[in-house]
Design a protein around this motif. Structure first.
Motif, short mmCIF file in Angstrom:
data_model
loop_
_atom_site.label_atom_id
_atom_site.label_comp_id
_atom_site.label_asym_id
_atom_site.label_seq_id
_atom_site.Cartn_x
_atom_site.Cartn_y
_atom_site.Cartn_z
N LEU A 114 85.06 9.35 28.39
CA LEU A 114 86.02 10.24 27.76
C LEU A 114 86.96 10.80 28.81
O LEU A 114 86.52 11.36 29.81
CB LEU A 114 85.29 11.39 27.06
CG LEU A 114 86.15 12.40 26.30
CD1 LEU A 114 86.76 11.77 25.05
CD2 LEU A 114 85.33 13.63 25.93
N ASP A 115 88.27 10.66 28.59
CA ASP A 115 89.23 11.29 29.49
C ASP A 115 90.33 12.00 28.70
O ASP A 115 91.46 12.12 29.15
CB ASP A 115 89.83 10.27 30.47
CG ASP A 115 90.56 9.12 29.80
OD1 ASP A 115 90.70 9.14 28.56
OD2 ASP A 115 90.98 8.19 30.50
N ASP A 132 76.41 4.39 26.35
CA ASP A 132 77.47 5.40 26.32
C ASP A 132 77.15 6.50 25.32
O ASP A 132 76.71 6.23 24.19
CB ASP A 132 78.81 4.75 25.93
CG ASP A 132 79.35 3.85 27.02
OD1 ASP A 132 78.86 3.94 28.16
OD2 ASP A 132 80.28 3.08 26.74
N CYS A 189 83.71 16.82 31.18
CA CYS A 189 82.42 16.41 30.64
C CYS A 189 81.25 17.02 31.39
O CYS A 189 80.13 17.09 30.85
CB CYS A 189 82.30 14.89 30.68
SG CYS A 189 83.58 14.00 29.74
N GLY A 245 81.15 9.53 34.47
CA GLY A 245 82.33 9.92 33.73
C GLY A 245 83.44 8.91 33.89
O GLY A 245 83.33 7.98 34.67
N GLY A 246 84.45 9.10 33.06
CA GLY A 246 84.78 10.31 32.30
C GLY A 246 85.49 11.34 33.18
O GLY A 246 85.37 11.41 34.37
N ARG A 284 88.12 6.99 31.36
CA ARG A 284 87.27 6.49 30.28
C ARG A 284 86.66 5.13 30.63
O ARG A 284 85.64 4.74 30.07
CB ARG A 284 88.08 6.38 28.99
CG ARG A 284 89.06 5.22 28.96
CD ARG A 284 90.03 5.29 27.82
NE ARG A 284 91.08 6.26 28.09
CZ ARG A 284 92.15 6.42 27.31
NH1 ARG A 284 92.29 5.68 26.22
NH2 ARG A 284 93.06 7.32 27.61
N ALA A 335 79.65 8.80 29.84
CA ALA A 335 80.52 9.56 28.96
C ALA A 335 81.95 9.05 29.13
O ALA A 335 82.71 9.59 29.95
CB ALA A 335 80.43 11.06 29.27
#
Length: 285
Positions: free
Chosen positions: A3-4, A58, A95, A90-91, A14, A1
């Motif tokens: 995503l930050d 991802d 998340c 992660g991320g 990320r 994932a």
């Protein structure tokens, strides 16, 4: 994932999944030419060919749309959990909340405990910038969800500063709180054993989340919110050795690796070691 978008301090998590993936290629090389391995810490004979790993790629995330990103993480973790032991990289730590939810939904669990290895409690009500959903809130969101409760949450490695009266809050809610002082005074094995027992009591399964900032930044500086006086690498690996043998653990993640803050690449190397240790103990001994 990768995503930050919900990180309140230094961004960069990320890039964590790609960095941990790259670090993990070492075991394919090592086990390939040795024909099986001996874990020199545990003395266990390990054959990684007994373990099938599928990299699902991802999860699609949308940095400008937190809600859609969370729905995507939930759906993808649920799909994986229907047929395998899901491990998310992660991320930022937000998340974990949608991943936990996806695991719980896929397994039809009524109660899912949480073991959280972290420098921070992540129980904030809200952020003036991010609102109620950010990387300082996933534990609160899990406790308030249909599947969670503070009475089935254990936290190991907590340090730094928290809101006023937090120890009273922990006692009132039943939160299993194990600070770094507890780790030093009682020993990591005693703390981890108590923590998993607390999280698993009355739960159908336990989700494990490991924030790399739980480890001392002298060892793992590649993270967004470093806190001094954290876990040693030995203590971190011991945690995974113990939790990897517990039948209640049904899913895991490793969060907040921000490789741009660590030119030595030590952080992602440790992260890969932690996950390999967990999976080894679960499936390959």
């Amino acid at each position: 994932a990768p995503l930050d978008a919900a990180a309140s301090n230094r961004p960069g998590a990320r890039y964590g999944p790609a960095a941990v993936r790259e670090a993990s290629t070492w075991w394919a090389y090592l086990s390939g030419y040795k024909g099986g391995l001996t874990n020199m810490n545990t003395r266990a004979q390990v054959d990684f060919s007994d373990l099938t790993v599928a990299d699902c790629g991802d999860v699609p995330v949308f940095p400008q749309d937190q809600e859609t990103s969370a729905e995507s993480i939930t759906a993808h973790v649920a799909t994986a959990a229907e047929r395998a032991f899901p491990v998310m990289l992660g991320g930022d730590h937000y998340c974990t909340y949608p991943a936990y939810r996806g695991f719980a939904e896929a397994t039809d669990a009524e109660r899912v405990g949480l073991v959280q290895i972290d420098a921070h409690t992540d129980t904030a009500e809200e952020s003036p910038i991010f609102g109620e959903h950010f990387h300082g809130s996933p534990t609160r969101l899990i406790a308030e969800s249909d599947y969670g409760d503070y009475a089935n949450i254990s936290q190991i490695g907590i340090r730094g500063y928290e809101s006023p009266g937090f120890f009273d809050f922990a006692e009132e809610t039943g939160l299993g709180l194990y600070t770094m002082r507890d780790v030093h005074e009682r020993g990591i094995r005693d703390v981890v054993t108590d923590a998993i027992d607390h999280a698993a009591d009355g739960a159908d399964a336990v989700y494990l989340t490991f924030d790399i900032d739980s480890v001392d930044p002298s060892v793992a500086p590649g993270t967004g919110t470093p806190e001094p006086a954290g876990l040693s690498s030995r203590q971190a690996l011991t945690i995974m050795e113990i939790l990897g043998t517990h039948d209640a653990i049904g899913a895991a993640d490793l969060m907040e690796v921000a490789p741009d803050h660590d030119p030595t690449r030590s952080t992602q190397t440790l992260a890969a070691y932690l996950l390999v240790t967990l999976l080894e103990r679960q499936f390959a001994e």
